[in-house]
Design a protein around this motif. Structure first.
Motif, PDB file in Angstrom:
ATOM      1  N   SER A 434       0.928  -1.174   0.006  1.00  0.00           N
ATOM      2  CA  SER A 434       0.101  -0.032  -0.077  1.00  0.00           C
ATOM      3  C   SER A 434       0.916   1.162   0.041  1.00  0.00           C
ATOM      4  O   SER A 434       0.699   2.213  -0.703  1.00  0.00           O
ATOM      5  N   ALA A 435       1.818   1.095   0.782  1.00  0.00           N
ATOM      6  CA  ALA A 435       2.903   2.291   0.912  1.00  0.00           C
ATOM      7  C   ALA A 435       3.474   2.559  -0.624  1.00  0.00           C
ATOM      8  O   ALA A 435       3.534   3.674  -1.204  1.00  0.00           O
ATOM      9  N   ARG A 436       3.881   1.593  -1.292  1.00  0.00           N
ATOM     10  CA  ARG A 436       4.450   1.485  -2.580  1.00  0.00           C
ATOM     11  C   ARG A 436       3.452   2.134  -3.601  1.00  0.00           C
ATOM     12  O   ARG A 436       3.767   3.023  -4.429  1.00  0.00           O
ATOM     13  N   ALA A 437       2.053   1.817  -3.383  1.00  0.00           N
ATOM     14  CA  ALA A 437       1.220   2.284  -4.400  1.00  0.00           C
ATOM     15  C   ALA A 437       0.899   3.847  -4.007  1.00  0.00           C
ATOM     16  O   ALA A 437       0.766   4.549  -5.152  1.00  0.00           O
ATOM     17  N   ALA A 438       0.867   4.143  -2.820  1.00  0.00           N
ATOM     18  CA  ALA A 438       0.531   5.474  -2.497  1.00  0.00           C
ATOM     19  C   ALA A 438       1.905   6.409  -2.994  1.00  0.00           C
ATOM     20  O   ALA A 438       1.622   7.549  -3.587  1.00  0.00           O
ATOM     21  N   ARG A 439       2.990   5.985  -2.973  1.00  0.00           N
ATOM     22  CA  ARG A 439       4.166   6.467  -3.365  1.00  0.00           C
ATOM     23  C   ARG A 439       4.184   6.782  -5.051  1.00  0.00           C
ATOM     24  O   ARG A 439       4.431   7.809  -5.565  1.00  0.00           O
ATOM     25  N   ARG A 440       3.700   5.631  -5.409  1.00  0.00           N
ATOM     26  CA  ARG A 440       3.724   5.684  -7.106  1.00  0.00           C
ATOM     27  C   ARG A 440       2.516   6.794  -7.363  1.00  0.00           C
ATOM     28  O   ARG A 440       2.895   7.651  -8.379  1.00  0.00           O
ATOM     29  N   ALA A 441       1.502   6.756  -6.660  1.00  0.00           N
ATOM     30  CA  ALA A 441       0.432   7.651  -7.106  1.00  0.00           C
ATOM     31  C   ALA A 441       0.868   9.271  -6.858  1.00  0.00           C
ATOM     32  O   ALA A 441       0.426  10.139  -7.578  1.00  0.00           O
ATOM     33  N   ALA A 442       1.565   9.575  -5.709  1.00  0.00           N
ATOM     34  CA  ALA A 442       2.146  10.774  -5.399  1.00  0.00           C
ATOM     35  C   ALA A 442       3.090  11.389  -6.426  1.00  0.00           C
ATOM     36  O   ALA A 442       3.018  12.458  -6.838  1.00  0.00           O
ATOM     37  N   ILE A 443       3.822  10.448  -6.865  1.00  0.00           N
ATOM     38  CA  ILE A 443       4.768  10.704  -7.835  1.00  0.00           C
ATOM     39  C   ILE A 443       4.118  10.881  -9.467  1.00  0.00           C
ATOM     40  O   ILE A 443       4.462  12.141  -9.990  1.00  0.00           O
ATOM     41  N   GLU A 444       3.015  10.028  -9.838  1.00  0.00           N
ATOM     42  CA  GLU A 444       2.321  10.397 -11.054  1.00  0.00           C
ATOM     43  C   GLU A 444       1.632  11.818 -10.602  1.00  0.00           C
ATOM     44  O   GLU A 444       1.411  12.527 -11.798  1.00  0.00           O
ATOM     45  N   ALA A 445       1.057  12.223  -9.623  1.00  0.00           N
ATOM     46  CA  ALA A 445       0.173  13.480  -9.385  1.00  0.00           C
ATOM     47  C   ALA A 445       1.336  14.603  -9.499  1.00  0.00           C
ATOM     48  O   ALA A 445       0.865  15.628 -10.132  1.00  0.00           O
ATOM     49  N   ALA A 446       2.358  14.423  -9.040  1.00  0.00           N
ATOM     50  CA  ALA A 446       3.510  15.487  -9.029  1.00  0.00           C
ATOM     51  C   ALA A 446       3.792  15.784 -10.401  1.00  0.00           C
ATOM     52  O   ALA A 446       3.888  16.997 -10.814  1.00  0.00           O
ATOM     53  N   ILE A 447       4.042  14.863 -11.284  1.00  0.00           N
ATOM     54  CA  ILE A 447       4.329  14.818 -12.704  1.00  0.00           C
ATOM     55  C   ILE A 447       3.339  15.345 -13.628  1.00  0.00           C
ATOM     56  O   ILE A 447       3.437  16.459 -14.462  1.00  0.00           O
ATOM     57  N   ALA A 448       2.199  15.230 -13.136  1.00  0.00           N
ATOM     58  CA  ALA A 448       0.839  15.860 -13.825  1.00  0.00           C
ATOM     59  C   ALA A 448       0.838  17.110 -13.860  1.00  0.00           C
ATOM     60  O   ALA A 448       0.165  18.113 -14.565  1.00  0.00           O
ATOM     61  N   ARG A 449       1.134  17.773 -12.293  1.00  0.00           N
ATOM     62  CA  ARG A 449       1.083  19.191 -12.126  1.00  0.00           C
ATOM     63  C   ARG A 449       2.438  19.943 -13.041  1.00  0.00           C
ATOM     64  O   ARG A 449       2.007  21.236 -13.114  1.00  0.00           O
ATOM     65  N   ILE A 450       3.098  19.378 -13.712  1.00  0.00           N
ATOM     66  CA  ILE A 450       4.135  20.049 -14.414  1.00  0.00           C
ATOM     67  C   ILE A 450       3.656  20.479 -15.770  1.00  0.00           C
ATOM     68  O   ILE A 450       3.205  19.632 -16.484  1.00  0.00           O
ATOM     69  N   PRO A 451       3.721  22.005 -16.087  1.00  0.00           N
ATOM     70  CA  PRO A 451       3.162  22.140 -17.377  1.00  0.00           C
ATOM     71  C   PRO A 451       3.967  21.527 -18.453  1.00  0.00           C
ATOM     72  O   PRO A 451       5.206  21.240 -18.414  1.00  0.00           O
ATOM     73  N   ALA A 452       3.160  21.145 -19.466  1.00  0.00           N
ATOM     74  CA  ALA A 452       3.883  20.571 -20.731  1.00  0.00           C
ATOM     75  C   ALA A 452       5.175  21.481 -21.301  1.00  0.00           C
ATOM     76  O   ALA A 452       6.188  20.775 -21.848  1.00  0.00           O
ATOM     77  N   ARG A 453       4.921  23.011 -21.246  1.00  0.00           N
ATOM     78  CA  ARG A 453       6.060  23.585 -21.764  1.00  0.00           C
ATOM     79  C   ARG A 453       7.435  23.786 -20.896  1.00  0.00           C
ATOM     80  O   ARG A 453       8.472  23.858 -21.358  1.00  0.00           O
TER      81      ARG A 453
END
Length: 455
Positions: A434-453
């Protein structure tokens, strides 16, 4: 009427025990070598010989290259000569030409003789290896040829020799020159001098093969050998099982008046053999494996960490019989069943059970109706200690119920503890995942907030 060549050829095949094609190939190879040596043919040039086994005549065929101008008649031929053999021949083709010299020369003939002998010896070695490698795991007959401290050499049927190492001999067994014995083919290795055959008379499969030879029910599959435990020269235990109803597997192995088993005992130099009936119930199987001792009760403990252990209780007068001389009976029973066996006398086990009842208040309620037997067991132990009298059947039954009741109580506690540990381990693994899944989700959410430019 057959020619002398055919008679000699057949004689070689018969004496050496070789197929005709093998001897023929050896002769043709030797003649090709003699042809090359006599005429000085280059090693890269193809030459073959054909032998007519009816007449004994030999024909040689040499490969020549078709060229415009011949400079080496041994390896080349003109286009006209080639088209006389093959009308479609062209420059650069290779043609097989028959060339039969009148005499190959004395040196070439001696060389051919050596090659023939060498090839025949090689073929003999290959034939012996192919024969005995199929005999691995079988019993063979042999005659003692030499006796040395580290091994005995046996002469097998044909021209093969085998080694019976000291480590594979039955302890205490003595051999004499020219003695005929049976042994188990343990291993066959291919060497430059022929097959190296290692025999054994102490292997447990030696006993298995002897049983198959002596007991028709085992040979045809009606009775199956489930397990064998053997201490060569001393004692063995064999577990057998009948595949068809109505067949007594033990009686089939022993034979009428013990004739079948006695034959095997004589072959193994008086080694004692216990034949018992295999049972799918492990507790029953262990009880039978400890025969001739009578077993009172058995408790099985299959611990993943400590292994499989069987706690066995026997009457006091059966304790020494169950353990055996130098622990042999218990040791063979453990090998046969695959369980570690701890044996106790009934007095020791019953005393321990009463002690647990007195010291642990939770044991008594767990006994249930068996608790009514406690006074009988206590009285039997006192009488046995004071008068040294054996227990009667009622006292043994009461002791068995108390011992099994205490065993079951502590077994339930141990099973509950194992279940708790398994649950904790599964919870720990689930938390990690569960901790690994939460960490992967947090990383993916952080990457999604970075603008494409930004890329």
């Amino acid at each position: 009427m057959k020619s002398e060549f055919v008679l000699a050829f057949n004689q070689i095949c018969s004496d050496r025990g070789l197929p005709r094609e093998v001897v023929r190939e050896a002769l043709e190879t030797a003649l090709v070598s003699a042809y090359r040596r006599s005429l000085g043919i280059h090693p890269t040039q193809e030459v073959r010989a054909e032998i007519d086994l009816m007449s004994g005549k030999t024909r040689f065929f040499v490969e020549k290259l078709v060229v415009e101008r011949v400079t080496n008649p041994k390896a080349e031929m003109s286009l006209e000569e080639a088209r006389a053999i093959n009308p479609d021949a062209a420059i650069g083709d290779k043609i097989q030409v028959e060339d039969n010299p009148r005499d190959l020369g004395r040196i070439a003939a001696q060389n051919a003789k050596q090659i023939i002998l060498q090839r025949i010896r090689e073929a003999e070695r290959e034939a012996r290896y192919a024969h005995y490698v199929q005999q691995e795991g079988e019993i063979v007959h042999g005659t003692v040829q030499s006796i040395k401290p580290h091994a005995v050499t046996l002469h097998l049927e044909g021209t093969a020799e085998a080694i019976l190492p000291r480590s594979q001999q039955v302890p205490g067994e003595r051999y004499t020159m020219h003695q005929r014995i049976r042994a188990y083919v343990l291993e066959v290795r291919k060497t430059g001098r022929g097959p190296q055959i290692t025999l054994s008379r102490s292997h447990k499969n030696m006993l298995r093969r002897l049983l198959e030879l002596e007991v028709p029910e085992i040979f045809n599959g009606t009775v199956e050998i489930k397990a064998i435990a053997r201490e060569a020269g001393s004692r063995s235990k064999v577990a057998v099982f009948a595949k068809q109803p109505g067949i007594d597997p033990v009686g089939a192995c022993v034979g009428m008046r013990g004739v079948r088993i006695q034959s095997i005992v004589n072959e193994l130099g008086g080694e004692k053999i216990d034949v018992i009936e295999w049972s799918p119930d492990t507790a029953v199987f262990i009880s039978k494996a400890l025969s001739p001792a009578r077993v009172l009760c058995v408790r099985l403990d299959d611990d993943p960490a400590e292994g499989r252990t069987a706690n066995v209780v026997v009457p006091d007068d059966q304790l020494s019989l169950a353990i055996g001389k130098a622990g042999q009976n218990a040791r063979l029973s453990a090998k046969l069943t695959g369980w570690r066996i701890d044996i106790q006398g009934v007095t020791e086990a019953a005393t321990w059970a009463l002690q647990q009842v007195n010291e642990d208040p939770d044991v008594l309620p767990a006994l249930g109706y068996a608790a009514e037997m406690l006074p009988t067991v206590a009285a039997a132990l006192r009488r046995h200690e004071e008068e040294q009298l054996p227990y009667n059947s009622e006292e043994l039954l009461a002791m068995r119920q108390i011992i099994e009741g205490v065993w079951n109580y502590y077994a339930s506690i141990k099973d509950a503890e194992r279940a708790r540990l398994r649950a904790e381990e599964e919870a720990r693994r689930a938390a990690v995942e569960s901790a690994r899944a939460a960490r992967r989700a947090a990383i993916e959410a952080a990457i999604a907030r970075i603008p494409a430019r930004a890329y």
